[in-house]
Design a protein around this motif. Structure first.
Motif, PDB file in Angstrom:
ATOM      1  N   THR A  90       0.852  -1.186   0.000  1.00 15.04           N
ATOM      2  CA  THR A  90       0.000   0.000   0.000  1.00 15.04           C
ATOM      3  C   THR A  90       0.888   1.235   0.000  1.00 15.04           C
ATOM      4  O   THR A  90       1.826   1.329   0.783  1.00 15.04           O
ATOM      5  N   THR A  91       0.605   2.169  -0.890  1.00 21.58           N
ATOM      6  CA  THR A  91       1.364   3.410  -0.973  1.00 21.58           C
ATOM      7  C   THR A  91       0.547   4.535  -0.348  1.00 21.58           C
ATOM      8  O   THR A  91      -0.578   4.790  -0.778  1.00 21.58           O
ATOM      9  N   LEU A  92       1.106   5.183   0.654  1.00 16.25           N
ATOM     10  CA  LEU A  92       0.399   6.222   1.391  1.00 16.25           C
ATOM     11  C   LEU A  92       0.969   7.580   1.033  1.00 16.25           C
ATOM     12  O   LEU A  92       2.180   7.752   0.899  1.00 16.25           O
ATOM     13  N   GLN A  93       0.071   8.543   0.884  1.00 18.19           N
ATOM     14  CA  GLN A  93       0.472   9.904   0.543  1.00 18.19           C
ATOM     15  C   GLN A  93      -0.367  10.878   1.352  1.00 18.19           C
ATOM     16  O   GLN A  93      -1.474  10.558   1.783  1.00 18.19           O
ATOM     17  N   TYR A  94       0.175  12.072   1.574  1.00 19.94           N
ATOM     18  CA  TYR A  94      -0.515  13.102   2.346  1.00 19.94           C
ATOM     19  C   TYR A  94      -0.757  14.316   1.458  1.00 19.94           C
ATOM     20  O   TYR A  94      -0.051  14.545   0.474  1.00 19.94           O
ATOM     21  N   LYS A  95      -1.766  15.103   1.830  1.00 23.67           N
ATOM     22  CA  LYS A  95      -2.107  16.305   1.080  1.00 23.67           C
ATOM     23  C   LYS A  95      -2.581  17.371   2.066  1.00 23.67           C
ATOM     24  O   LYS A  95      -2.633  17.138   3.280  1.00 23.67           O
ATOM     25  N   THR A  96      -2.937  18.537   1.552  1.00 24.40           N
ATOM     26  CA  THR A  96      -3.503  19.605   2.375  1.00 24.40           C
ATOM     27  C   THR A  96      -4.816  20.070   1.748  1.00 24.40           C
ATOM     28  O   THR A  96      -4.960  20.084   0.524  1.00 24.40           O
ATOM     29  N   ASN A  97      -5.750  20.438   2.610  1.00 30.37           N
ATOM     30  CA  ASN A  97      -7.052  20.930   2.171  1.00 30.37           C
ATOM     31  C   ASN A  97      -7.323  22.300   2.800  1.00 30.37           C
ATOM     32  O   ASN A  97      -6.878  22.566   3.922  1.00 30.37           O
ATOM     33  N   PRO A  98      -8.053  23.166   2.114  1.00 36.94           N
ATOM     34  CA  PRO A  98      -8.381  24.475   2.693  1.00 36.94           C
ATOM     35  C   PRO A  98      -9.582  24.396   3.638  1.00 36.94           C
ATOM     36  O   PRO A  98     -10.495  23.602   3.431  1.00 36.94           O
ATOM     37  N   MET A  99      -9.533  25.211   4.672  1.00 38.81           N
ATOM     38  CA  MET A  99     -10.656  25.343   5.602  1.00 38.81           C
ATOM     39  C   MET A  99     -10.935  26.831   5.793  1.00 38.81           C
ATOM     40  O   MET A  99     -10.016  27.617   6.048  1.00 38.81           O
ATOM     41  N   GLY A 100     -12.188  27.211   5.649  1.00 39.99           N
ATOM     42  CA  GLY A 100     -12.559  28.602   5.830  1.00 39.99           C
ATOM     43  C   GLY A 100     -13.129  28.852   7.217  1.00 39.99           C
ATOM     44  O   GLY A 100     -14.002  28.118   7.672  1.00 39.99           O
ATOM     45  N   ILE A 101     -12.620  29.866   7.906  1.00 35.83           N
ATOM     46  CA  ILE A 101     -13.153  30.295   9.205  1.00 35.83           C
ATOM     47  C   ILE A 101     -13.701  31.702   9.016  1.00 35.83           C
ATOM     48  O   ILE A 101     -12.939  32.641   8.738  1.00 35.83           O
ATOM     49  N   VAL A 102     -15.007  31.839   9.126  1.00 37.71           N
ATOM     50  CA  VAL A 102     -15.670  33.127   8.936  1.00 37.71           C
ATOM     51  C   VAL A 102     -16.055  33.679  10.302  1.00 37.71           C
ATOM     52  O   VAL A 102     -16.773  33.025  11.071  1.00 37.71           O
ATOM     53  N   ILE A 103     -15.568  34.866  10.588  1.00 36.32           N
ATOM     54  CA  ILE A 103     -15.897  35.537  11.848  1.00 36.32           C
ATOM     55  C   ILE A 103     -16.840  36.697  11.525  1.00 36.32           C
ATOM     56  O   ILE A 103     -16.478  37.624  10.794  1.00 36.32           O
ATOM     57  N   LEU A 104     -18.053  36.625  12.038  1.00 33.93           N
ATOM     58  CA  LEU A 104     -19.040  37.676  11.809  1.00 33.93           C
ATOM     59  C   LEU A 104     -19.783  37.946  13.123  1.00 33.93           C
ATOM     60  O   LEU A 104     -19.558  37.245  14.118  1.00 33.93           O
ATOM     61  N   LYS A 105     -20.622  38.915  13.119  1.00 35.16           N
ATOM     62  CA  LYS A 105     -21.295  39.337  14.342  1.00 35.16           C
ATOM     63  C   LYS A 105     -22.185  38.212  14.887  1.00 35.16           C
ATOM     64  O   LYS A 105     -23.130  37.770  14.242  1.00 35.16           O
ATOM     65  N   GLY A 106     -21.851  37.733  16.068  1.00 30.30           N
ATOM     66  CA  GLY A 106     -22.666  36.735  16.747  1.00 30.30           C
ATOM     67  C   GLY A 106     -22.278  35.298  16.482  1.00 30.30           C
ATOM     68  O   GLY A 106     -22.686  34.400  17.225  1.00 30.30           O
ATOM     69  N   TYR A 107     -21.473  35.026  15.435  1.00 31.89           N
ATOM     70  CA  TYR A 107     -21.167  33.645  15.077  1.00 31.89           C
ATOM     71  C   TYR A 107     -19.709  33.510  14.637  1.00 31.89           C
ATOM     72  O   TYR A 107     -19.083  34.479  14.203  1.00 31.89           O
ATOM     73  N   VAL A 108     -19.236  32.283  14.740  1.00 30.61           N
ATOM     74  CA  VAL A 108     -18.005  31.883  14.078  1.00 30.61           C
ATOM     75  C   VAL A 108     -18.350  30.630  13.283  1.00 30.61           C
ATOM     76  O   VAL A 108     -18.963  29.692  13.797  1.00 30.61           O
ATOM     77  N   VAL A 109     -18.009  30.642  11.991  1.00 29.88           N
ATOM     78  CA  VAL A 109     -18.428  29.576  11.074  1.00 29.88           C
ATOM     79  C   VAL A 109     -17.191  28.937  10.453  1.00 29.88           C
ATOM     80  O   VAL A 109     -16.305  29.648   9.958  1.00 29.88           O
ATOM     81  N   THR A 110     -17.118  27.613  10.501  1.00 30.20           N
ATOM     82  CA  THR A 110     -16.056  26.887   9.805  1.00 30.20           C
ATOM     83  C   THR A 110     -16.681  26.145   8.628  1.00 30.20           C
ATOM     84  O   THR A 110     -17.696  25.467   8.773  1.00 30.20           O
ATOM     85  N   ILE A 111     -16.060  26.281   7.462  1.00 30.42           N
ATOM     86  CA  ILE A 111     -16.578  25.683   6.233  1.00 30.42           C
ATOM     87  C   ILE A 111     -15.450  24.907   5.560  1.00 30.42           C
ATOM     88  O   ILE A 111     -14.361  25.454   5.342  1.00 30.42           O
ATOM     89  N   SER A 112     -15.697  23.652   5.254  1.00 21.06           N
ATOM     90  CA  SER A 112     -14.682  22.827   4.602  1.00 21.06           C
ATOM     91  C   SER A 112     -15.357  21.738   3.781  1.00 21.06           C
ATOM     92  O   SER A 112     -16.527  21.408   4.001  1.00 21.06           O
ATOM     93  N   LEU A 113     -14.599  21.202   2.846  1.00 24.04           N
ATOM     94  CA  LEU A 113     -15.118  20.130   1.991  1.00 24.04           C
ATOM     95  C   LEU A 113     -14.996  18.758   2.644  1.00 24.04           C
ATOM     96  O   LEU A 113     -15.749  17.838   2.323  1.00 24.04           O
TER      97      LEU A 113
END
Length: 317
Positions: A90-113
């Motif tokens: 088995t060949t194993l590989q690593y990668k990186t993915n983007p994650m969005g953190i939105v800071i707005l009034k009253g909430y903090v939102v994390t968005i990712s695939l």
């Protein structure tokens, strides 16, 4: 998938509907869930789109009109799509993915695939001092956890490369070389993402886009230390792995040259009887002792002499 979490006096727990001061976790949201984030929570559409772009690099963006801040952070993950599963290895590989953190009034939102165990740790209350009502601290704790996740994966890459290198010493096969190549590619992904994350954190340190508090200064310093350590480890492992690959490439090339040399010597020795028997196979008169024993003896003697000469010159090693 949408999940809502909020910190109370007795800890952080999941809630059924969004409330002021809660954390909204969106993982691979559907079209309906995206519309909910945009229409009911107030997240800007371009922020949602950027967070779900698989090719988005780490950066920070601020909208003055709606008083919202988007922080894109790259986090590491094992690349299951590039795992080659055969019967033997088995060949194993690593990668990186983007994650969005939105800071707005009253909430903090994390968005990712994709799911991340950094977010899972946050949701399960494994992070000390986490408070969904303190948005700056929440962001810094999440980035700190991501930087620690980089360190964990880098140590895994180091152990895996050491095991693969040991196997290469015993037998040089394609599967080990492909594994080393995959790890080298993973380190390139990590190095690029870590440098982009560092630039984003330097912008956060200026305090222009995200308000920083005195009690979070030590936490921000810890985050920067972890990121710098991850960058240093990534550079060290990358240099070691690159040097190892170059060394094994030289060894493989040298082994190939040795094999070709031996085959060339064998070809020359085998060509001697061909030359002698070719003369006796021609319809020509006057050749000495035109009997099978004489040319055979000459061929054997000539081959032995050639073998002794090549042996003396150490051409069989």
């Amino acid at each position: 998938m949408l999940e809502f979490y909020k910190t109370f006096d007795d800890g952080t727990r999941r809630i059924d509907a969004p409330e002021k001061g809660c954390w909204i976790n969106a993982i691979a949201p559907t079209e309906e869930e995206r519309n909910f984030l945009i229409e009911h929570i107030g997240v800007l559409p371009e922020f949602v789109k950027s967070s779900l772009d698989d090719e988005e690099s780490s950066h920070i963006d601020y909208d003055d009109d709606f008083d919202q801040t988007l922080v894109i952070i790259d986090y590491p993950d094992s690349d299951e799509s590039d795992v080659n599963k055969n019967e033997d290895y088995t060949t194993l590989q690593y990668k990186t993915n983007p994650m969005g953190i939105v800071i707005l009034k009253g909430y903090v939102v994390t968005i990712s695939l994709y799911e991340s165990w950094s977010l899972q740790d946050m949701a399960q209350g494994r992070i000390r001092q986490m408070d969904t009502r303190l948005k700056t601290r929440f962001l810094l704790l999440l980035v700190l956890r991501i930087s620690q996740q980089y360190l964990v994966y880098l140590r895994q890459i180091d152990r895996l490369s050491s095991r693969t290198e040991s196997k290469l010493h015993q037998s040089m096969e394609n599967k080990e070389l492909i594994q080393m190549l995959g790890l080298e590619k993973s380190l390139v992904f990590f190095s690029t993402s870590l440098k982009a994350d560092e630039i984003t954190l330097n912008k956060i340190m200026r305090g222009k886009m995200i308000k920083l508090y005195e009690e979070d200064e030590d936490l921000l310093e810890d985050v920067m230390i972890e990121i710098h350590q991850a960058i240093e480890m990534c550079n060290i492992y990358s240099n070691i792995l690159s040097g190892t690959m170059d060394a094994f490439a030289s060894v493989i090339s040298n082994n190939l040259n040795i094999v070709m040399k031996v085959l060339t010597v064998i070809t020359i020795v085998m060509a001697i009887p061909n030359i002698i028997f070719s003369f006796y196979g021609m319809n020509v008169d006057g050749l000495p002792a035109p009997h099978v024993l004489f040319p055979t003896a000459i061929a054997v003697i000539a081959c032995l002499v050639a073998i002794l000469i090549f042996k003396k010159k150490d051409m069989f090693h």
